[in-house]
Design a protein around this motif. Structure first.
Motif, short mmCIF file in Angstrom:
data_model
loop_
_atom_site.label_atom_id
_atom_site.label_comp_id
_atom_site.label_asym_id
_atom_site.label_seq_id
_atom_site.Cartn_x
_atom_site.Cartn_y
_atom_site.Cartn_z
N SER A 1 23.56 92.33 46.95
CA SER A 1 22.66 91.38 46.03
C SER A 1 21.89 90.80 47.01
CB SER A 1 23.70 90.29 45.46
OG SER A 1 24.38 90.87 44.57
N ASN A 2 22.20 90.09 48.41
CA ASN A 2 21.79 89.68 49.24
C ASN A 2 20.52 90.60 49.64
OD1 ASN A 2 22.61 86.82 49.71
ND2 ASN A 2 24.25 87.80 51.27
N LEU A 3 20.81 91.78 50.05
CA LEU A 3 19.79 92.68 50.48
C LEU A 3 18.52 92.91 49.45
CD1 LEU A 3 21.89 95.44 52.37
CD2 LEU A 3 20.66 93.31 53.26
N LEU B 1 20.94 82.39 55.91
CA LEU B 1 22.35 82.60 56.23
C LEU B 1 22.69 84.31 55.48
CD1 LEU B 1 24.11 79.52 55.43
CD2 LEU B 1 24.00 80.45 57.64
N GLY B 2 21.74 84.74 54.47
CA GLY B 2 22.09 85.84 53.91
C GLY B 2 22.40 87.02 54.59
N LEU B 3 21.78 87.50 55.70
CA LEU B 3 22.17 88.48 56.43
C LEU B 3 23.17 88.35 57.38
CD1 LEU B 3 18.54 89.84 57.05
CD2 LEU B 3 20.03 90.97 55.72
N LYS C 1 17.61 90.91 46.85
CA LYS C 1 16.97 89.86 46.72
C LYS C 1 15.93 89.64 47.83
CE LYS C 1 17.22 84.84 45.88
NZ LYS C 1 16.33 84.71 46.98
N ASN C 2 16.30 89.93 48.89
CA ASN C 2 15.39 89.92 49.94
C ASN C 2 14.35 90.91 49.80
OD1 ASN C 2 16.89 88.09 51.57
ND2 ASN C 2 17.58 89.21 52.88
N ALA C 3 14.54 92.10 49.53
CA ALA C 3 13.47 93.18 49.39
C ALA C 3 12.62 92.74 48.29
CB ALA C 3 14.35 94.45 48.92
MG LIG Z 1 18.29 86.50 51.97
#
Ligand SMILES: [Mg+2]
Ligand SMILES: Nc1ncnc2c1ncn2[C@@H]1O[C@H](COP(=O)(O)OP(=O)(O)OP(=O)(O)O)[C@@H](O)[C@H]1O
Length: 372
Positions: free
Chosen positions: A252-254, A319-321, A256-258
Motif C-alpha cells: 500500500s505504501n509503495l 516514514l512510509g519507506l 500510494k507513493n507511485a
Molecule cells: Mg509514502
C-alpha cells in the motif's frame, strides 16, 4: 625474516667456529706439539665460552622481547591490561619499553571503559526517548477515536440532523485532517515498535494473487480519479507463509507513493510478482518523476523526503519507506529501488519462502473453481 634469537645463534656459532679454526691453524703451525695442545684446549674453551655467553645474552634479550610482543598482541585483542603482562628483565631498555607499554595500555583501557559507559548511557537515553514518545503517541491516539466517531456521526444527517453547506465543508475538513493525524500517529508508533524490535508479525498462509487483486481493488478508485492506469502483472498462483497484513501495508505504501509521483492522465502504475527459488519477489513500477542516485541512498531513512519544494511535496511525513524497510527486513527479506529520473521507478522487495500448510492449496483450487 629470521627471528632475532636464531640470528644471534647463527652469528655466535659462526664467530666461535672462526675463532676456534684460526686458533688451531695459526698456533699449531707455529708452535711445538705441547704448546699446541695447550693452545688447542684453550681455544676450545674460548669458543665454547663465547658460544655460551652469546646464548645467555640472546636469551636474556629475546625472551622478554618475545613476551612483550605477545603481551602487546593479546592487549590489542582484549584492550585489558592484566598482572600477567609483567615481564622479568635486567635489560634497562626492555624494562623501560615494558613500563611505557603498561602505562599506555592502562590509559587506553581507561579511555575505552569511559567510552563504553557513554555508549551505554546514550543507548539508555535513546531507549527512554523512544519509550516516552511511544507513550505520548498512544495518548494522542486515544482521543482521536471519539473525535472520528462524532465527526462521522455529523456527516450522517439522519443521526445528528442536517448541516448547511458551510458546516458540511467544515466537518469534511475535520474528518480529512483527523484521518491524516491518525495515519501519522500510527506510522510513528509502527516506527517506534520497529526500533524497539517490538513489532509483532503474525504469519499465515497467503494466496499472493488474492492479495494483489485486493490491492488493485482498493487503489483503483484513487487511480481512476487521477486518470492513471493501475495494472497487475502476474500469471501464476503463488502461496507463501508470511504476515499478510504487513505485506499489504508495504504494498500500500509503495502503490500510494507511485500514484502520487506519476503525472495525471498519462501515468501508469504496475504491480507484480516473480516466483524465485528461495523467495517471492514483488515489485511496484511507475513512469513518474523518478529518483536521483543520491536520493536513492537516503530514501529508506526515517522522515526523509526527496525535496520539500511545493512542486514535489505531497504532504506525507517521510516514514512510509522506513516502515516498508523495517517490515520487509523483519520478515527476512530485502527492499531496494531502481530508478531513472523522469523515466521510471521500480521498488522491489522479496519475502523468503517458507513451507505452506496444505489448506492453502485447497483455498487456491476452490478459487480457481469459482473463476471457471
Ligand atoms: Mg509514502
Ligand atoms: N515512486 C516514487 N517516485 C518518486 N519519488 C518517490 C517515490 N516513492 C517515494 N519517493 C520519494 O521518497 C520520499 C520518501 O517516501 P516515503 O513513502 O518514505 O514518505 P512520504 O510518501 O513522503 O510520506 P509518508 O510517510 O506519508 O509515506 C517521498 O517523499 C518521495 O520524495
Amino acid at each position: 625474516m629470521l627471528p632475532i634469537k636464531h640470528t644471534l645463534f647463527i652469528v655466535s656459532g659462526v664467530s666461535s667456529f672462526i675463532i676456534f679454526y684460526m686458533g688451531v691453524v695459526n698456533f699449531l703451525t707455529s708452535v711445538d706439539e705441547g704448546t699446541g695442545m695447550i693452545l688447542l684446549v684453550f681455544s676450545v674453551f674460548v669458543a665454547t665460552g663465547t658460544l655460551l655467553g652469546t646464548v645467555h645474552i640472546s636469551t636474556s634479550i629475546t625472551k622478554p622481547i618475545q613476551k612483550l610482543a605477545k603481551n602487546m598482541s593479546e592487549f590489542s585483542k582484549t584492550n585489558k591490561m592484566s598482572n600477567k603482562y609483567q615481564i622479568k628483565t635486567n635489560v634497562k631498555e626492555i624494562f623501560e619499553l615494558n613500563e611505557n607499554f603498561e602505562s599506555m595500555g592502562g590509559k587506553v583501557e581507561k579511555t575505552i571503559e569511559v567510552q563504553n559507559e557513554y555508549v551505554q548511557k546514550l543507548k539508555d537515553m535513546d531507549r527512554k526517548k523512544v519509550e516516552f514518545s511511544s507513550m505520548v503517541s498512544h495518548e494522542l491516539k486515544t482521543p482521536l477515536v471519539p473525535i472520528l466517531g462524532y465527526v462521522q456521526m455529523l456527516q450522517k444527517e439522519e443521526l445528528l440532523g442536517k448541516l448547511n453547506e458551510g458546516q458540511k465543508d467544515a466537518v469534511d475538513e475535520i474528518y480529512t485532517s483527523t484521518i491524516k493525524l491518525e495515519k501519522l500517529i500510527g506510522d510513528i508508533l509502527t516506527t517506534q515498535k520497529l526500533d524497539l524490535g517490538k513489532l509483532i508479525f503474525n504469519e499465515e498462509d497467503i494466496d499472493v494473487s488474492e492479495l494483489l487483486y485486493g490491492l488493485i481493488k482498493e487503489f483503483d478508485p484513487i487511480a481512476t480519479e487521477k486518470k492513471i492506469e493501475l495494472t497487475a502483472n502476474f500469471n501464476e498462483d503463488i502461496n507463501i507463509h508470511s504476515d499478510k497484513d504487513r505485506i499489504n501495508q508495504v504494498f500500500s505504501n509503495l502503490i500510494k507513493n507511485a500514484i502520487d509521483y506519476v503525472p495525471p492522465n498519462t501515468g501508469c502504475v504496475e504491480i507484480g510478482i516473480k516466483n524465485e527459488v528461495k523467495h517471492v519477489e514483488f515489485f511496484v513500477r511507475d513512469n513518474g518523476v523518478g529518483i536521483s542516485d543520491n536520493n536513492k541512498k537516503e530514501l529508506f531513512k526515517k522522515f526523509y523526503q526527496v525535496d520539500t519544494s511545493s512542486k514535489r511535496k505531497k504532504g506525507g511525513s517521510g516514514l512510509g519507506l522506513a516502515i516498508c524497510k523495517g517490515i520487509v527486513e523483519g520478515l527476512g527479506g530485502e527492499i531496494w529501488v531502481e530508478s531513472e529520473e523522469n523515466v521510471q521507478t521500480t521498488f522491489f522487495f522479496n519475502i523468503p519462502k517458507k513451507p505452506v500448510n496444505s489448506s492453502i492449496n485447497n483455498i487456491t483450487s476452490r478459487k480457481q473453481e469459482i473463476n471457471i
